[in-house]
Design a protein around this motif. Sequence first.
Motif, mmCIF file in Angstrom:
data_model
loop_
_atom_site.group_PDB
_atom_site.id
_atom_site.type_symbol
_atom_site.label_atom_id
_atom_site.label_comp_id
_atom_site.label_asym_id
_atom_site.label_seq_id
_atom_site.Cartn_x
_atom_site.Cartn_y
_atom_site.Cartn_z
ATOM 1 N N CYS A 48 0.848 -1.192 0.000
ATOM 2 C CA CYS A 48 0.000 0.000 0.000
ATOM 3 C C CYS A 48 0.881 1.238 0.000
ATOM 4 N N SER A 83 -0.058 4.047 1.591
ATOM 5 C CA SER A 83 -0.156 4.512 2.985
ATOM 6 C C SER A 83 -1.131 3.572 3.688
ATOM 7 N N CYS A 132 -4.398 2.840 5.813
ATOM 8 C CA CYS A 132 -5.663 3.462 6.203
ATOM 9 C C CYS A 132 -5.883 3.264 7.707
ATOM 10 N N TYR A 152 -8.372 2.486 9.579
ATOM 11 C CA TYR A 152 -9.217 1.398 10.089
ATOM 12 C C TYR A 152 -8.697 0.019 9.690
ATOM 13 N N PHE A 171 -5.650 -5.380 7.699
ATOM 14 C CA PHE A 171 -5.248 -6.433 6.770
ATOM 15 C C PHE A 171 -3.737 -6.633 6.829
ATOM 16 N N GLY A 186 -5.534 -7.092 -2.076
ATOM 17 C CA GLY A 186 -4.393 -6.567 -1.319
ATOM 18 C C GLY A 186 -4.859 -5.844 -0.082
ATOM 19 N N GLY A 187 -4.132 -4.767 0.108
ATOM 20 C CA GLY A 187 -3.129 -4.150 -0.723
ATOM 21 C C GLY A 187 -3.639 -3.434 -1.970
ATOM 22 N N THR A 188 -2.684 -2.943 -2.687
ATOM 23 C CA THR A 188 -2.962 -2.192 -3.910
ATOM 24 C C THR A 188 -2.123 -2.788 -5.039
ATOM 25 N N ARG A 208 -7.134 7.713 3.287
ATOM 26 C CA ARG A 208 -7.095 7.529 1.836
ATOM 27 C C ARG A 208 -6.429 8.751 1.199
HETATM 28 S S1 SF4 Z 1 -5.150 -2.832 2.283
HETATM 29 FE FE1 SF4 Z 1 -6.681 -1.340 1.540
HETATM 30 S S2 SF4 Z 1 -7.665 -0.586 3.425
HETATM 31 FE FE2 SF4 Z 1 -5.730 -1.551 4.039
HETATM 32 S S3 SF4 Z 1 -4.208 0.095 4.086
HETATM 33 FE FE3 SF4 Z 1 -4.090 -0.830 2.050
HETATM 34 S S4 SF4 Z 1 -5.471 0.417 0.780
HETATM 35 FE FE4 SF4 Z 1 -5.993 0.868 2.937
#
Ligand code: SF4
Length: 412
Positions: free
Chosen positions: A15, A17, A19, A21, A24, A70-72, A142
């Motif tokens: 990711c 950054s 988030c 909440y 994961f 993911g992730g991104t 975000r």
């Molecule tokens: S997995 Fe999704 S919700 Fe979690 S930090 Fe990465 S972008 Fe944000």
Amino acid sequence: MRHNALGIYISIPFCRSKCTYCNFASGVYPVSEHSRYIDRLIRDMAGAGPWAAGLGVDLPRTVDTIYLGGGTPTLLAPQLITSLFGALRSEFNVDPDAEITVECAPGQLADGALDAIVEAGVRRISLGVQSFIDREAHESGRLHGRAIVLEDLRRLRAAGIHNLNVDLIAGLAGQTFASWDESLTTLIDTGVPHASVYMLEVDEDSRLGREMLSGGARYHAGLVPEDDAIARMYETAIDTLASAGLAQYEISNFGRPGFASRHNLRYWERRPYLGLGLDASSMLCETMSSRDGEDAVGYVLRSKTTDELKAFLEASEPPETAWLSPDSQHEEAWFLGLRLNSGVEIASLQREFGRTHVARALEVVEQLVIDGLLTFDSGIVRLTPRGRLMSNDVFQEFLGLAAQEHAVGNPS
Ligand code: SF4
């Protein structure tokens, strides 16, 4: 959808950054780790068939759904995306009609990554929007606002990808009924054919969760709506999306006809999938003859990898594996099947697990119908609207039905 085909889930835990909440198994890692990670995935792909064979399971070679989550995943360099899909196509027979989905955070889809996913045959994108209100999106960590989301949707359509999902979260810090309505209306105006709506569940391991427990104002924990308000937002979403043609088909998922997520349906319908990467699990099926030689009995196999990147990259042991007993499968059939609006068909459970097993579950059903959490009509058991809000409590009632899982080597 082919009956004996496999789905593949690939976790890409990177990711830009974190988030507030999120709990994961994902994080902000140096780009140098990306190529090591893809190398490892490609090795695991090549080793999946022999690994399954060693356990006596014949891994299907035809794949009809692929999901990069993911992730991104779109943070990967284009050549890594190309290598990953190249390996997938050389190890497996990817059905020409396969549903291939990639998750994407808005504003994190560079032109090179977009070209690479289109070239790789990706047909579906899931955008983690969460809110169309800029302040709510920013305060939850975000990096995008509404204008960026709309521009990404335009670029994706221009690139030929029209099967689009938008995720929203009900219950973000600072969210109000008016701002929630605005997010829903904007989602509908975009014309996307699929939406996922989650009620915020704050985990104590997330930054927001820690702040809710120990106080502070950095992540706006004090502005998280009350549970009752979150429940009302969720109910509003069901009605608003339905009136716009996005019918609910699962607790958190809504789609126009023909746009339900084929990959996610396979989880709820208990069809086989192979999970690759950090924190991924697999469910593979084997068919065996029963002792009297008349019925075929399915046994399910699970594995789960570690949720730490360093350990994952360095691990040499195969993932933890367990056979699920028929009792455990029966239990899963209930709490996965009940997630779907189509519900659980009793006759089909009786064919699969036998009347005695199902009779025990029907005692639970009877009580939950009295409690107003389930309906039982024409042989189908479904959650009521209130049951959907309290689904975790409902599923809990079915947990006591199962015996413990058996160790590998004792699939009986
Ligand atoms: S997995 Fe999704 S919700 Fe979690 S930090 Fe990465 S972008 Fe944000």
